[in-house]
Design a protein around this motif. Sequence first.
Motif, PDB file in Angstrom:
ATOM      1  N   SER A 383       0.824  -1.213   0.000  1.00  0.00           N
ATOM      2  CA  SER A 383       0.000   0.000   0.000  1.00  0.00           C
ATOM      3  C   SER A 383       0.853   1.255   0.000  1.00  0.00           C
ATOM      4  CB  SER A 383      -0.953  -0.005   1.209  1.00  0.00           C
ATOM      5  OG  SER A 383      -0.228  -0.012   2.428  1.00  0.00           O
ATOM      6  N   PHE A 384       1.937   1.261   0.773  1.00  0.00           N
ATOM      7  CA  PHE A 384       2.755   2.465   0.815  1.00  0.00           C
ATOM      8  C   PHE A 384       3.652   2.581  -0.411  1.00  0.00           C
ATOM      9  CE2 PHE A 384       1.395   2.782   5.172  1.00  0.00           C
ATOM     10  CZ  PHE A 384       1.391   4.150   5.395  1.00  0.00           C
ATOM     11  N   TYR A 385       4.015   1.458  -1.023  1.00  0.00           N
ATOM     12  CA  TYR A 385       4.729   1.542  -2.299  1.00  0.00           C
ATOM     13  C   TYR A 385       3.851   2.225  -3.347  1.00  0.00           C
ATOM     14  CZ  TYR A 385       6.808   0.181  -6.734  1.00  0.00           C
ATOM     15  OH  TYR A 385       7.322   0.208  -8.010  1.00  0.00           O
ATOM     16  N   VAL A 386       2.585   1.794  -3.428  1.00  0.00           N
ATOM     17  CA  VAL A 386       1.653   2.412  -4.371  1.00  0.00           C
ATOM     18  C   VAL A 386       1.385   3.851  -3.974  1.00  0.00           C
ATOM     19  CG1 VAL A 386      -0.645   2.259  -5.396  1.00  0.00           C
ATOM     20  CG2 VAL A 386       0.626   0.172  -4.903  1.00  0.00           C
ATOM     21  N   PHE A 387       1.311   4.125  -2.648  1.00  0.00           N
ATOM     22  CA  PHE A 387       1.073   5.484  -2.175  1.00  0.00           C
ATOM     23  C   PHE A 387       2.148   6.443  -2.682  1.00  0.00           C
ATOM     24  CE2 PHE A 387       2.498   8.576   1.049  1.00  0.00           C
ATOM     25  CZ  PHE A 387       1.423   9.438   1.043  1.00  0.00           C
ATOM     26  N   PHE A 388       3.399   6.086  -2.477  1.00  0.00           N
ATOM     27  CA  PHE A 388       4.495   6.982  -2.871  1.00  0.00           C
ATOM     28  C   PHE A 388       4.539   7.176  -4.392  1.00  0.00           C
ATOM     29  CE2 PHE A 388       6.391   5.471   1.256  1.00  0.00           C
ATOM     30  CZ  PHE A 388       6.257   6.683   1.902  1.00  0.00           C
ATOM     31  N   THR A 389       4.366   6.086  -5.140  1.00  0.00           N
ATOM     32  CA  THR A 389       4.424   6.221  -6.598  1.00  0.00           C
ATOM     33  C   THR A 389       3.225   6.998  -7.135  1.00  0.00           C
ATOM     34  OG1 THR A 389       3.404   4.018  -6.795  1.00  0.00           O
ATOM     35  CG2 THR A 389       5.799   4.143  -6.948  1.00  0.00           C
ATOM     36  N   LYS A 390       2.036   6.759  -6.568  1.00  0.00           N
ATOM     37  CA  LYS A 390       0.854   7.521  -7.001  1.00  0.00           C
ATOM     38  C   LYS A 390       0.992   8.994  -6.658  1.00  0.00           C
ATOM     39  CE  LYS A 390      -3.070   4.321  -7.126  1.00  0.00           C
ATOM     40  NZ  LYS A 390      -4.376   4.006  -6.487  1.00  0.00           N
ATOM     41  N   PHE A 391       1.476   9.283  -5.474  1.00  0.00           N
ATOM     42  CA  PHE A 391       1.604  10.673  -5.047  1.00  0.00           C
ATOM     43  C   PHE A 391       2.558  11.431  -5.966  1.00  0.00           C
ATOM     44  CE2 PHE A 391       3.200  14.157  -2.422  1.00  0.00           C
ATOM     45  CZ  PHE A 391       2.028  14.650  -1.874  1.00  0.00           C
ATOM     46  N   ALA A 392       3.695  10.810  -6.256  1.00  0.00           N
ATOM     47  CA  ALA A 392       4.655  11.456  -7.154  1.00  0.00           C
ATOM     48  C   ALA A 392       4.094  11.589  -8.563  1.00  0.00           C
ATOM     49  CB  ALA A 392       5.958  10.663  -7.173  1.00  0.00           C
ATOM     50  N   SER A 393       3.385  10.547  -9.031  1.00  0.00           N
ATOM     51  CA  SER A 393       2.786  10.609 -10.365  1.00  0.00           C
ATOM     52  C   SER A 393       1.716  11.692 -10.431  1.00  0.00           C
ATOM     53  CB  SER A 393       2.176   9.253 -10.724  1.00  0.00           C
ATOM     54  OG  SER A 393       3.161   8.256 -10.802  1.00  0.00           O
ATOM     55  N   GLY A 394       0.935  11.823  -9.354  1.00  0.00           N
ATOM     56  CA  GLY A 394      -0.094  12.867  -9.327  1.00  0.00           C
ATOM     57  C   GLY A 394       0.503  14.253  -9.437  1.00  0.00           C
ATOM     58  N   ILE A 395       1.572  14.486  -8.704  1.00  0.00           N
ATOM     59  CA  ILE A 395       2.236  15.791  -8.775  1.00  0.00           C
ATOM     60  C   ILE A 395       2.786  16.032 -10.172  1.00  0.00           C
ATOM     61  CG2 ILE A 395       4.205  17.132  -7.941  1.00  0.00           C
ATOM     62  CD1 ILE A 395       3.826  15.835  -5.229  1.00  0.00           C
ATOM     63  N   SER A 396       3.443  15.032 -10.745  1.00  0.00           N
ATOM     64  CA  SER A 396       4.050  15.217 -12.071  1.00  0.00           C
ATOM     65  C   SER A 396       2.991  15.436 -13.141  1.00  0.00           C
ATOM     66  CB  SER A 396       4.913  14.009 -12.424  1.00  0.00           C
ATOM     67  OG  SER A 396       4.129  12.839 -12.554  1.00  0.00           O
ATOM     68  N   LEU A 397       1.874  14.673 -13.086  1.00  0.00           N
ATOM     69  CA  LEU A 397       0.821  14.843 -14.085  1.00  0.00           C
ATOM     70  C   LEU A 397       0.132  16.183 -13.942  1.00  0.00           C
ATOM     71  CD1 LEU A 397      -0.799  11.276 -14.116  1.00  0.00           C
ATOM     72  CD2 LEU A 397       0.841  12.251 -15.723  1.00  0.00           C
ATOM     73  N   GLY A 398      -0.118  16.584 -12.701  1.00  0.00           N
ATOM     74  CA  GLY A 398      -0.736  17.888 -12.481  1.00  0.00           C
ATOM     75  C   GLY A 398       0.140  19.018 -12.965  1.00  0.00           C
ATOM     76  N   VAL A 399       1.425  18.931 -12.655  1.00  0.00           N
ATOM     77  CA  VAL A 399       2.361  19.975 -13.069  1.00  0.00           C
ATOM     78  C   VAL A 399       2.509  19.990 -14.588  1.00  0.00           C
ATOM     79  CG1 VAL A 399       4.771  20.686 -12.982  1.00  0.00           C
ATOM     80  CG2 VAL A 399       3.609  20.006 -10.886  1.00  0.00           C
ATOM     81  N   SER A 400       2.551  18.802 -15.217  1.00  0.00           N
ATOM     82  CA  SER A 400       2.722  18.754 -16.671  1.00  0.00           C
ATOM     83  C   SER A 400       1.525  19.379 -17.388  1.00  0.00           C
ATOM     84  CB  SER A 400       2.920  17.312 -17.140  1.00  0.00           C
ATOM     85  OG  SER A 400       1.747  16.548 -16.949  1.00  0.00           O
ATOM     86  N   THR A 401       0.311  19.087 -16.913  1.00  0.00           N
ATOM     87  CA  THR A 401      -0.874  19.696 -17.525  1.00  0.00           C
ATOM     88  C   THR A 401      -0.920  21.191 -17.253  1.00  0.00           C
ATOM     89  OG1 THR A 401      -2.027  17.612 -17.093  1.00  0.00           O
ATOM     90  CG2 THR A 401      -3.368  19.457 -17.808  1.00  0.00           C
TER      91      THR A 401
END
Length: 464
Positions: A383-401
Amino acid sequence: MYLHTRGKDKGRCDHRILSLCSKLCFAIGGAPKEVAASATGFFLQIYLLDVAQINAFQASMVLFIGKVWGAVTDPLVGFFITKSKWTRIGRLMPWMVGCTPFLVISYFYLWYVPPFSGGRFIWYLGFYCLYQTLITCFHVPYSALTMFLSTDQKERDSATAYRMTMEVLGTLVGAAIQGQIVASAHTLKHCPTNNMSAANLSAFPCWVLFDILLILIPRVTVSDPYAPKTEKQVSFQQAFVLVMRHGPYLTLTAAFLFITVAIQLIQSNFVLFCTYAADLRDHFQNIVLTILVSAVISIPLWQWFLQRFGKKTAAFCGITWILPFTLMLVFIPNVIVAYVVAVSSGLTVAASLLLPWSMLPDVVDDFRLANPYCKGHEAIFYSFYVFFTKFASGISLGVSTLCLEFAGYDTGACKQPPPVVYTLKLLIGAAPVAFIVTGLMILLLYPISEDVRLRNKLCLEELR
């Protein structure tokens, strides 16, 4: 199909060779999730911009908040799973079965264009967050099942390879169908009137209903094979602190966090790049399919490679392979180069999917050896592996858009201004390369070599 590992001694389990049927039943459970994930990963951004007609800032907020919300729910679901009681079908399976009907509903309305225009941002934000919550309720327990399939590391690696193959096939199906829908409606002749037909896209969730029902196929009833005979245990809070202090887990998570962000950036911006920056709008759906077909074919190759040369070596070879080809597509954006890059990129996609989920059980084994009384908390790792990767992906996708918004992205336009084209090239080329290089540098510090893994295997056999 039930894969029983329980016996008279709940804390004991022998080396069980998994049958082909058992591996397939386990693997099929991951396919429907990836059908939905590939559609949202490749096409949700362009859907929000050119179909739902919300501006780039609102689209970035939907992607960012949805991903971050999904990340937050991962440790929460992991906590509740550890507190769940055992049932006739195990402790994990009720979570997967229970969330499925609501997952179908939320996913359907994520691709539905409401008749009103004023509140569409709230509509898509709400259903995307709900979808992320429910997919977490399925994915965390499903991922944790790997540790309970067998105590044999080779059997777990083999089951993981089957799972990754099915998941890439699910990704292929999702990208194929959704890609054809997008391509048929996103041609030049539709630009003067309507970039993409919402009616065409509304048919997409209908076939997904059937695929998500496949989630119900695998049934696994399990127990902890490494539980010591004593009743001494540690609490969730104590286990969480121990996990977060475990060096191999932190190193592996940090390394693949950066690598996952790079893959996510390429995936989410690839369609926009082909449409507006590379003049490949008539080919992007076939290029995506080429990437995924290459990934499906190469998974058995990587499974053989990691067994022959080790997982860490396989990770380095597989991830670095994409670097020159990504830059090649940015600087030489033509059809022939695009298909060459697609075939090569499929190798890295397969490695990025297979290797972390194959290495994570080794980290759990290493943790179990160091903390023999900390049992029943495997969900924390996943769960925390997915948490960290999702959190970072969310920031990167939000920033890219958001970068596209600042560059002047024109919602619904057939052509974009030069700053948008330049931004897309950065998001496809320079940014992923920087993230991948950072991830590989961190992976150098990963301490579980093949010698350590084999030593842990022998020690765990004595513990059992």
